[in-house]
Design an enzyme around this catalytic site. Structure first.
Site, PDB file in Angstrom:
ATOM      1  N   THR A 159       0.804  -1.215   0.000  1.00 20.98           N
ATOM      2  CA  THR A 159       0.000   0.000   0.000  1.00 20.98           C
ATOM      3  C   THR A 159       0.843   1.274   0.000  1.00 20.98           C
ATOM      4  O   THR A 159       1.956   1.290   0.550  1.00 20.98           O
ATOM      5  CB  THR A 159      -0.906   0.008   1.259  1.00 20.98           C
ATOM      6  N   TYR A 183      -1.439   0.308  10.874  1.00 21.90           N
ATOM      7  CA  TYR A 183      -1.720  -0.354   9.589  1.00 21.90           C
ATOM      8  C   TYR A 183      -0.497  -0.280   8.681  1.00 21.90           C
ATOM      9  O   TYR A 183      -0.033  -1.296   8.142  1.00 21.90           O
ATOM     10  CB  TYR A 183      -2.925   0.317   8.924  1.00 21.90           C
ATOM     11  N   LYS A 187       1.853  -3.358   7.398  1.00 21.56           N
ATOM     12  CA  LYS A 187       2.027  -3.619   5.965  1.00 21.56           C
ATOM     13  C   LYS A 187       3.500  -3.538   5.551  1.00 21.56           C
ATOM     14  O   LYS A 187       3.903  -4.119   4.553  1.00 21.56           O
ATOM     15  CB  LYS A 187       1.182  -2.632   5.158  1.00 21.56           C
TER      16      LYS A 187
HETATM   17  P1  NDP Z   1     -11.515  -4.431   2.175  1.00 27.32           P
HETATM   18  O1  NDP Z   1     -11.462  -3.855   3.530  1.00 27.32           O
HETATM   19  O2  NDP Z   1     -12.670  -4.127   1.289  1.00 27.32           O
HETATM   20  O3  NDP Z   1     -11.395  -6.027   2.274  1.00 27.32           O
HETATM   21  C1  NDP Z   1     -10.564  -6.644   3.229  1.00 27.32           C
HETATM   22  C2  NDP Z   1     -10.782  -8.141   3.150  1.00 27.32           C
HETATM   23  O4  NDP Z   1      -9.951  -8.778   4.115  1.00 27.32           O
HETATM   24  C3  NDP Z   1     -12.229  -8.584   3.468  1.00 27.32           C
HETATM   25  O5  NDP Z   1     -12.558  -9.653   2.616  1.00 27.32           O
HETATM   26  C4  NDP Z   1     -12.115  -9.048   4.901  1.00 27.32           C
HETATM   27  O6  NDP Z   1     -13.106  -9.989   5.264  1.00 27.32           O
HETATM   28  C5  NDP Z   1     -10.741  -9.706   4.846  1.00 27.32           C
HETATM   29  N1  NDP Z   1     -10.171  -9.921   6.176  1.00 27.32           N
HETATM   30  C6  NDP Z   1     -10.105  -9.070   7.220  1.00 27.32           C
HETATM   31  N2  NDP Z   1      -9.536  -9.657   8.272  1.00 27.32           N
HETATM   32  C7  NDP Z   1      -9.245 -10.929   7.895  1.00 27.32           C
HETATM   33  C8  NDP Z   1      -8.681 -12.041   8.563  1.00 27.32           C
HETATM   34  N3  NDP Z   1      -8.324 -11.994   9.842  1.00 27.32           N
HETATM   35  N4  NDP Z   1      -8.534 -13.195   7.871  1.00 27.32           N
HETATM   36  C9  NDP Z   1      -8.920 -13.287   6.575  1.00 27.32           C
HETATM   37  N5  NDP Z   1      -9.485 -12.264   5.895  1.00 27.32           N
HETATM   38  C10 NDP Z   1      -9.637 -11.103   6.561  1.00 27.32           C
HETATM   39  O7  NDP Z   1     -10.141  -4.021   1.442  1.00 27.32           O
HETATM   40  P2  NDP Z   1      -9.855  -3.741  -0.117  1.00 27.32           P
HETATM   41  O8  NDP Z   1     -10.511  -4.758  -0.940  1.00 27.32           O
HETATM   42  O9  NDP Z   1     -10.079  -2.300  -0.383  1.00 27.32           O
HETATM   43  O10 NDP Z   1      -8.269  -3.942  -0.162  1.00 27.32           O
HETATM   44  C11 NDP Z   1      -7.698  -5.201  -0.441  1.00 27.32           C
HETATM   45  C12 NDP Z   1      -6.275  -5.242   0.095  1.00 27.32           C
HETATM   46  O11 NDP Z   1      -5.512  -4.202  -0.509  1.00 27.32           O
HETATM   47  C13 NDP Z   1      -6.161  -5.014   1.601  1.00 27.32           C
HETATM   48  O12 NDP Z   1      -5.087  -5.800   2.062  1.00 27.32           O
HETATM   49  C14 NDP Z   1      -5.808  -3.554   1.721  1.00 27.32           C
HETATM   50  O13 NDP Z   1      -5.121  -3.298   2.914  1.00 27.32           O
HETATM   51  C15 NDP Z   1      -4.947  -3.359   0.496  1.00 27.32           C
HETATM   52  N6  NDP Z   1      -4.926  -2.038  -0.079  1.00 27.32           N
HETATM   53  C16 NDP Z   1      -6.099  -1.401  -0.393  1.00 27.32           C
HETATM   54  C17 NDP Z   1      -6.086  -0.158  -0.976  1.00 27.32           C
HETATM   55  C18 NDP Z   1      -7.351   0.535  -1.354  1.00 27.32           C
HETATM   56  O14 NDP Z   1      -7.306   1.743  -1.652  1.00 27.32           O
HETATM   57  N7  NDP Z   1      -8.489  -0.145  -1.420  1.00 27.32           N
HETATM   58  C19 NDP Z   1      -4.811   0.538  -1.258  1.00 27.32           C
HETATM   59  C20 NDP Z   1      -3.638  -0.279  -1.000  1.00 27.32           C
HETATM   60  C21 NDP Z   1      -3.708  -1.504  -0.419  1.00 27.32           C
HETATM   61  P3  NDP Z   1     -14.569  -9.524   5.823  1.00 27.32           P
HETATM   62  O15 NDP Z   1     -15.376  -9.183   4.590  1.00 27.32           O
HETATM   63  O16 NDP Z   1     -15.043 -10.714   6.543  1.00 27.32           O
HETATM   64  O17 NDP Z   1     -14.336  -8.320   6.694  1.00 27.32           O
END
Ligand code: NDP
Ligand code: GDP
Length: 384
Positions: A159, A183, A187
């Site tokens: 990120t 966070y 990361k």
């Molecule tokens: P979301 O918050 O929409 O999705 C996060 C996902 O991780 C959900 O499916 C959630 O499940 C799952 N999750 C959370 N905790 C756990 C756990 N303990 N075990 C397994 N799964 C878990 O994030 P995004 O889709 O926006 O982002 C995807 C990835 O990219 C993330 O890692 C984020 O940090 C990273 N990122 C995102 C950016 C952005 O702008 N969107 C920018 C840069 C990096 P549940 O639905 O059950 O909560």
């Protein structure tokens, strides 16, 4: 085989499974996605199914419904039988990860699972480290434990929060990191353990350093979606005012759907010579906008023009037609340490992957506001 201590020599990788050689193994296209229920996971699943992959996703047990973003893919099941599978698991549960890895034998693993909210990470610092940092290690180790280091490619959702306190603008793959939240720090560990497993075990493991990407599927506590939902509610007279924190922070906002293709391209070895190790990439738009501008553009989509007044905690915005205050500041949304400016340089991804974002800032805001207007008019209480 005995070493000096009298113990048996361990093989470079523990290989309990009877696997075909990599050339044969890679005839299959099998993806395993952590975070499949999130914004990116849902778009990536659509993308990979379209490409003919079998897609397996890890979902968490939750007392509330958490598969809303995947609902339409379930409905399509009859068109693609046995192509889409969900399994219970958690990035905090190593045994479950090893079990799934051995059972699914993926060719590509996308680690999108995370406690992904920066502000929340200040309240849940230890949990965020467990999931986002050690969770990444657990997934990499599950690959290694199953002897898949040469059979399986790994994508890590890194990120722009790694850059944190501004060291250089625009930020690229060579900009030093200075994370500003639990966070970001978690990361950072995930970033380096991915590099380490690539260098130590020759794994095809890459970091996509993605700048903020949004969509109508963005979680509703992230600023863009919070704004577009509020604009729709205010326009439909279901909410009076939108309360926000720091309006001066600037972000490089792209569309999530554009960034998914970049993730996949990174795992295809695009632009690499055969002898070259995999490498990490920034995905960004190369433009930055303050939160205040996002607010103005979003209200503009429904024809509401704003007049700003006051400053600091007293800053507010009125609808110039009605004179009503529609935006105010609430300090509870400030962060203990802020990331003031993110602006990415995607030149390496453009050159090597042939990747380029398609959706511009104005169209992103418009798509999100229009989707929220439709949802509000249809009384859709989504889970995002
Ligand atoms: P979301 O918050 O929409 O999705 C996060 C996902 O991780 C959900 O499916 C959630 O499940 C799952 N999750 C959370 N905790 C756990 C756990 N303990 N075990 C397994 N799964 C878990 O994030 P995004 O889709 O926006 O982002 C995807 C990835 O990219 C993330 O890692 C984020 O940090 C990273 N990122 C995102 C950016 C952005 O702008 N969107 C920018 C840069 C990096 P549940 O639905 O059950 O909560
Ligand atoms: P982030 O870049 O991953 O932290 O994504 P967010 O969408 O959560 O926040 C983007 C920026 O908007 C940050 O600088 C926040 O401080 C700022 N911001 C201002 N008001 C709010 C708010 O009410 N909620 C959130 N989430 N962010 C806000």
């Amino acid at each position: 085989q005995r070493n000096k201590e009298g113990l048996g020599e361990l093989p470079a990788a523990f290989a309990p499974l009877n696997l075909p050689p990599p050339e044969e193994y890679f005839q299959r296209k099998v993806a395993l996605i952590s975070g499949i229920t999130g914004q990116d996971g849902s778009y990536l699943t659509e993308f990979l199914l379209e490409k003919g992959y079998t897609v397996h996703g890890i979902i968490r047990r939750s007392s509330s419904f958490n598969t809303g973003r995947l609902h339409h893919l379930y409905e399509d099941q009859h068109e693609r039988p046995n192509k889409f599978h969900l399994h219970y698991g958690d990035l905090t549960d190593s045994t479950a990860l090893v079990f799934l890895m051995a059972r699914i034998l993926p060719t590509e693993v996308y680690n999108l699972g995370a406690q992904s909210h920066v502000k929340v990470s200040f309240s849940l610092a230890e949990y965020t480290a467990d999931v986002d940092a050690i969770g990444t290690l657990r997934l990499l180790d599950a690959i290694r434990t199953c002897g898949l280091t040469k059979h399986c490619r790994f994508y890590q959702a890194s990120t722009s929060e790694l850059y944190g306190l501004v060291q250089e603008v625009p930020q690229s793959e060579t900009t030093p990191f200075y994370p500003r939240s639990p966070y970001g720090v978690a990361k950072l560990y995930a970033y380096w353990i991915t590099v380490n497993y690539r260098e130590a075990y020759g794994m095809y493991a890459v970091n996509g350093i993605l700048f903020n990407h949004e969509s109508p599927r963005r979680g509703r506590t992230f600023v863009t979606r919070k704004i577009t939902r509020a604009v729709a509610e205010i326009y439909e007279k279901k909410q009076a005012c939108l309360w926000l924190g720091n309006l001066d922070a600037q972000r490089d906002w792209g569309h999530a759907n554009d960034y998914i293709e970049g993730m996949w391209l990174m795992l295809q070895g695009q632009g690499l010579k055969p002898e070259e190790p995999p490498t990490d990439f920034v995905l960004a738009t190369g433009e930055t906008h303050p939160v205040r501008e996002f607010v103005e553009k979003a209200f503009g989509v429904v024809g509401i023009k704003l007049a700003w007044s006051g400053s600091g905690l007293d800053e507010e915005a009125r609808d110039v037609n009605t004179g009503k205050v529609v935006v105010k500041i609430d300090p509870q949304y400030f962060r203990p340490a802020e990331v003031e400016l993110l602006l990415g340089n995607p030149a390496k991804a453009e050159r090597m992957l042939g990747w380029k974002r398609k959706v511009n800032f104005e169209d992103l805001v418009k798509e999100m506001v229009e989707a929220d207007l439709t949802a509000v008019r249809n009384f859709v209480e989504d889970q995002n």
